[in-house]
Design a protein around this motif. Structure first.
Motif, PDB file in Angstrom:
ATOM      1  N   HIS A  49       0.819  -1.223   0.000  1.00  0.00           N
ATOM      2  CA  HIS A  49       0.000   0.000   0.000  1.00  0.00           C
ATOM      3  C   HIS A  49       0.853   1.273   0.000  1.00  0.00           C
ATOM      4  O   HIS A  49       0.324   2.363   0.169  1.00  0.00           O
ATOM      5  CB  HIS A  49      -0.892   0.042   1.243  1.00  0.00           C
ATOM      6  CG  HIS A  49      -2.049  -0.920   1.229  1.00  0.00           C
ATOM      7  ND1 HIS A  49      -1.909  -2.271   1.152  1.00  0.00           N
ATOM      8  CD2 HIS A  49      -3.386  -0.704   1.308  1.00  0.00           C
ATOM      9  CE1 HIS A  49      -3.113  -2.854   1.188  1.00  0.00           C
ATOM     10  NE2 HIS A  49      -4.023  -1.915   1.281  1.00  0.00           N
ATOM     11  N   GLY A  85      -9.402   2.616  -1.817  1.00  0.00           N
ATOM     12  CA  GLY A  85      -9.713   1.297  -2.374  1.00  0.00           C
ATOM     13  C   GLY A  85     -11.082   1.281  -3.026  1.00  0.00           C
ATOM     14  O   GLY A  85     -11.319   0.549  -3.983  1.00  0.00           O
ATOM     15  N   CYS A 122     -14.095  -5.172   3.804  1.00  0.00           N
ATOM     16  CA  CYS A 122     -14.417  -4.338   2.636  1.00  0.00           C
ATOM     17  C   CYS A 122     -15.820  -3.741   2.707  1.00  0.00           C
ATOM     18  O   CYS A 122     -16.148  -2.827   1.964  1.00  0.00           O
ATOM     19  CB  CYS A 122     -14.250  -5.162   1.358  1.00  0.00           C
ATOM     20  SG  CYS A 122     -14.080  -4.178  -0.136  1.00  0.00           S
ATOM     21  N   GLU A 160     -15.420  -0.183   2.995  1.00  0.00           N
ATOM     22  CA  GLU A 160     -14.894   0.578   1.847  1.00  0.00           C
ATOM     23  C   GLU A 160     -15.904   0.511   0.699  1.00  0.00           C
ATOM     24  O   GLU A 160     -16.673   1.445   0.485  1.00  0.00           O
ATOM     25  CB  GLU A 160     -13.533   0.014   1.430  1.00  0.00           C
ATOM     26  CG  GLU A 160     -12.460   0.228   2.478  1.00  0.00           C
ATOM     27  CD  GLU A 160     -11.073   0.283   1.886  1.00  0.00           C
ATOM     28  OE1 GLU A 160     -10.929   0.464   0.663  1.00  0.00           O
ATOM     29  OE2 GLU A 160     -10.107   0.150   2.651  1.00  0.00           O
ATOM     30  N   VAL A 161     -15.906  -0.615  -0.003  1.00  0.00           N
ATOM     31  CA  VAL A 161     -16.806  -0.732  -1.158  1.00  0.00           C
ATOM     32  C   VAL A 161     -18.269  -0.694  -0.710  1.00  0.00           C
ATOM     33  O   VAL A 161     -19.113  -0.069  -1.369  1.00  0.00           O
ATOM     34  CB  VAL A 161     -16.470  -2.018  -1.956  1.00  0.00           C
ATOM     35  CG1 VAL A 161     -17.603  -2.405  -2.893  1.00  0.00           C
ATOM     36  CG2 VAL A 161     -15.181  -1.797  -2.749  1.00  0.00           C
ATOM     37  N   THR A 210     -15.482  -9.201   2.653  1.00  0.00           N
ATOM     38  CA  THR A 210     -14.167  -9.283   3.303  1.00  0.00           C
ATOM     39  C   THR A 210     -13.118  -8.466   2.548  1.00  0.00           C
ATOM     40  O   THR A 210     -13.311  -8.120   1.386  1.00  0.00           O
ATOM     41  CB  THR A 210     -13.689 -10.743   3.352  1.00  0.00           C
ATOM     42  OG1 THR A 210     -13.649 -11.247   2.009  1.00  0.00           O
ATOM     43  CG2 THR A 210     -14.599 -11.592   4.214  1.00  0.00           C
ATOM     44  N   CYS A 211     -12.027  -8.195   3.237  1.00  0.00           N
ATOM     45  CA  CYS A 211     -10.885  -7.505   2.612  1.00  0.00           C
ATOM     46  C   CYS A 211      -9.711  -8.468   2.590  1.00  0.00           C
ATOM     47  O   CYS A 211      -9.166  -8.817   3.631  1.00  0.00           O
ATOM     48  CB  CYS A 211     -10.523  -6.253   3.412  1.00  0.00           C
ATOM     49  SG  CYS A 211      -8.981  -5.506   2.852  1.00  0.00           S
ATOM     50  N   ASP A 212      -9.325  -8.896   1.385  1.00  0.00           N
ATOM     51  CA  ASP A 212      -8.247  -9.879   1.257  1.00  0.00           C
ATOM     52  C   ASP A 212      -7.396  -9.588   0.024  1.00  0.00           C
ATOM     53  O   ASP A 212      -7.291 -10.420  -0.880  1.00  0.00           O
ATOM     54  CB  ASP A 212      -8.830 -11.305   1.200  1.00  0.00           C
ATOM     55  CG  ASP A 212      -9.962 -11.431   0.172  1.00  0.00           C
ATOM     56  OD1 ASP A 212     -10.278 -10.424  -0.497  1.00  0.00           O
ATOM     57  OD2 ASP A 212     -10.506 -12.537   0.031  1.00  0.00           O
ATOM     58  N   VAL A 263      -3.667  -2.940  -3.838  1.00  0.00           N
ATOM     59  CA  VAL A 263      -5.077  -2.556  -3.990  1.00  0.00           C
ATOM     60  C   VAL A 263      -5.482  -2.793  -5.451  1.00  0.00           C
ATOM     61  O   VAL A 263      -5.794  -1.866  -6.201  1.00  0.00           O
ATOM     62  CB  VAL A 263      -5.293  -1.089  -3.541  1.00  0.00           C
ATOM     63  CG1 VAL A 263      -6.789  -0.794  -3.378  1.00  0.00           C
ATOM     64  CG2 VAL A 263      -4.608  -0.843  -2.206  1.00  0.00           C
ATOM     65  N   PRO A 309      -8.971  -8.108  -5.095  1.00  0.00           N
ATOM     66  CA  PRO A 309     -10.178  -7.955  -5.918  1.00  0.00           C
ATOM     67  C   PRO A 309     -10.641  -6.507  -6.097  1.00  0.00           C
ATOM     68  O   PRO A 309     -11.707  -6.258  -6.667  1.00  0.00           O
ATOM     69  CB  PRO A 309     -11.221  -8.703  -5.090  1.00  0.00           C
ATOM     70  CG  PRO A 309     -10.817  -8.401  -3.669  1.00  0.00           C
ATOM     71  CD  PRO A 309      -9.313  -8.389  -3.679  1.00  0.00           C
ATOM     72  N   CYS A 310      -9.866  -5.549  -5.636  1.00  0.00           N
ATOM     73  CA  CYS A 310     -10.364  -4.180  -5.433  1.00  0.00           C
ATOM     74  C   CYS A 310     -10.877  -3.505  -6.711  1.00  0.00           C
ATOM     75  O   CYS A 310     -11.906  -2.824  -6.673  1.00  0.00           O
ATOM     76  CB  CYS A 310      -9.261  -3.336  -4.809  1.00  0.00           C
ATOM     77  SG  CYS A 310      -8.328  -4.235  -3.548  1.00  0.00           S
ATOM     78  N   GLU A 315      -7.934  -6.680   5.977  1.00  0.00           N
ATOM     79  CA  GLU A 315      -6.787  -5.989   5.395  1.00  0.00           C
ATOM     80  C   GLU A 315      -5.456  -6.455   5.993  1.00  0.00           C
ATOM     81  O   GLU A 315      -4.575  -5.642   6.265  1.00  0.00           O
ATOM     82  CB  GLU A 315      -6.949  -4.468   5.545  1.00  0.00           C
ATOM     83  CG  GLU A 315      -6.236  -3.694   4.449  1.00  0.00           C
ATOM     84  CD  GLU A 315      -6.696  -2.263   4.330  1.00  0.00           C
ATOM     85  OE1 GLU A 315      -7.397  -1.771   5.225  1.00  0.00           O
ATOM     86  OE2 GLU A 315      -6.323  -1.627   3.320  1.00  0.00           O
TER      87      GLU A 315
HETATM   88  S1  SF4 Z   1     -10.532  -5.643  -0.740  1.00  0.00           S
HETATM   89 FE1  SF4 Z   1      -9.474  -3.895  -1.660  1.00  0.00          FE
HETATM   90  S2  SF4 Z   1     -11.068  -2.323  -1.910  1.00  0.00           S
HETATM   91 FE2  SF4 Z   1     -11.845  -3.835  -0.462  1.00  0.00          FE
HETATM   92  S3  SF4 Z   1     -11.251  -3.007   1.535  1.00  0.00           S
HETATM   93 FE3  SF4 Z   1      -9.645  -4.423   0.928  1.00  0.00          FE
HETATM   94  S4  SF4 Z   1      -8.077  -3.110  -0.062  1.00  0.00           S
HETATM   95 FE4  SF4 Z   1     -10.005  -1.912   0.040  1.00  0.00          FE
END
Ligand code: SF4
Length: 467
Positions: free
Chosen positions: A61, A294, A350, A353-354, A391-393, A399, A402-403, A452
């Motif tokens: 990151h 992200g 996630c 975020e998303v 999930t955030c993976d 990023v 899958p972002c 994350e």
């Molecule tokens: S998967 Fe990507 S877009 Fe989603 S929270 Fe994690 S780093 Fe951010």
């Protein structure tokens, strides 16, 4: 606590608001504190330790580069895309930093920037500790910060830094969906007007409008850059930028009368705009956190889709009004998540975020499409309801996967959520406040592997070479 909905939109560079923008702000705050306290001139060495998620995914990151930039007194809005790498190269070559942009001190990247992967600070997974020493090794200053998502940073005592008006600023009043909707109902006005009243009270109409339009312009510029930038993304995953080819194909289809539209054009345009932004973000380009980096593609994509493909404006003024309304309503919804749950993938995955960006875009779109306050609230609720548990993976801590695709999915889902809400009367079973509380609890229940850390999910399905 943000004082303004504009705090939800920070102009900076990619790839991450919590892991790039937040650490840059923390480092800059520490360096300027040295200056204020008079310790700067006596400093011969600084040191930074990263903990938790910052330590685990910080290299992917660009946290290390961001820390250097911040210690050098640079702020994210002014830094040019690509400059982070140059700052790091210079520090490595010289083994020095120009602390706060004024004072040279020693800095050994390998020894003085430590990734403490097995350790956590108590308040949040994204912890940082900064120390400054004189030439006798005496500790001149030490500070802890937490990057709590969306570029927001608090100090070791939980006080926010770098929010509009500072820590003592007037408190933004609409902290739940119910408060927002009932305040608008009591006044007999729209949510967008309620937010406008608050924002213009902070800085006046002219400046508020100018700042909203600047945010929109940077978002639009980011889409345009991404639509034309070819090549592969940095980081070693070998991800090829796909927005330019997709865009060309869409233009050809749109302008060729002999080609029968396939029926999915709305999704394709939303996708290409979102992907363009997130490819720029992954390449450390100029990006607006919305509410995070992200997830930075969803709001610009839906806004541009609305402005260019859905709306017919009688004047440029009308277009500007809808642009401002879209961002204000999106920001007002984002604050509800900041207060009631989290914007930090290190805390809630996630969803924060998303999921939040989708909810913000859905409510904003419902508003500019003429939705009632109840429909706006419903759209925002639907936008999150179908992202619960996300999930955030990120593979390799980058990023990218899958972002990038996830933003395309989020943009399409946001439009669908707004449309579903507009087809209803706004009366629905699960309230926005309920879904925010559910999102927070789901995040609390989620394994740390999916927050994350790149320790689970897709992140361990693929081996990435160290770069
Ligand atoms: S998967 Fe990507 S877009 Fe989603 S929270 Fe994690 S780093 Fe951010």
């Amino acid at each position: 606590m943000p004082g303004s909905v504009l705090d939800l939109f920070s102009i900076g560079v990619g790839p991450s608001s919590s892991h790039t923008l937040g650490p840059m702000r923390a480092a800059r705050h520490f360096a300027s504190g040295l200056e204020t306290s008079g310790a700067l001139r006596g400093c011969s060495r600084v040191c930074c330790m990263l903990y938790g998620s910052l330590a685990l995914t910080g290299r992917g990151h660009c946290t290390d580069k961001a820390i250097l930039a911040g210690l050098s007194g640079r702020c994210a809005e002014e830094i040019a895309p690509g400059e982070l790498a140059a700052i790091e190269a210079e520090a490595r070559a010289s083994q020095e930093l120009l602390l706060a942009g004024e004072h040279r001190c020693g800095f050994d990247m390998d020894a003085d920037l430590q990734f403490r992967t097995g350790e956590l600070l108590p308040a949040h997974s994204n912890g940082m500790r900064f120390q400054a020493f004189d030439d006798g090794g005496r500790n001149l200053a030490e500070s802890i910060y937490y990057s709590v998502g969306g570029g927001f940073v608090v100090d070791g005592d939980g006080r926010p830094i770098d929010v509009e008006g500072g820590a003592g600023a007037a408190q933004y009043p609409y902290l739940s969906g119910e408060m927002l909707v009932s305040a608008a109902r009591e006044r007999g006005i729209r949510i967008a007007d309620l937010v406008w009243e608050w924002e213009r009270g902070l800085r006046g109409e002219e400046e508020t409008m100018a700042r909203l339009l600047r945010i929109a312009a940077v978002m639009d510029g980011c889409i345009d850059s991404g639509l034309h930038a070819e090549g592969h993304l940095p980081g070693g995953l070998g991800v090829r930028r796909r927005a330019p080819a997709m865009y060309q194909r869409l233009i050809e289809v749109a302008s060729d009368p002999n080609v029968e539209p396939a029926g999915g054009e709305a999704m394709d345009w939303l996708s290409v705009y979102a992907i363009a932004v997130n490819e720029e973000n992954a390449a450390m380009g100029r990006v607006v956190s919305a509410p995070t980096n992200g997830a930075a593609g969803i709001i610009p994509s839906v806004l541009r889709y609305y402005l260019r493909h859905m709306a017919n404006f009688a004047s440029d003024e009308a277009r500007k009004r809808d642009t401002a309304e879209f961002l204000m309503v999106a920001g007002a919804i984002g604050i509800l998540y900041k207060v009631g749950a989290s914007l930090s993938a290190a805390e809630v995955g996630c969803q924060g975020e998303v999921g939040v960006a989708c909810s913000m875009a859905a409510g904003a779109l419902a508003s500019v499409m003429g939705g009632t306050n109840a429909q706006v609230e419903n759209a925002a609720e639907i936008g999150m309801e179908h992202n619960l548990g996300l999930t955030c993976d990120p593979i390799g801590g980058l990023v990218q996967i899958p972002c990038i695709e996830r933003n395309s999915m989020g943009a399409v889902k946001a439009v669908n959520a707004a449309r579903l809400a507009l087809y209803s009367d706004g009366i629905h079973v699960v309230s926005l406040d309920s879904v925010i509380a559910t999102m927070r609890r789901t995040g609390e229940d989620m394994s740390r592997r999916y927050k994350e850390t790149s320790l689970g999910g897709l992140a361990v399905a693929v081996t990435v070479p160290e770069c």
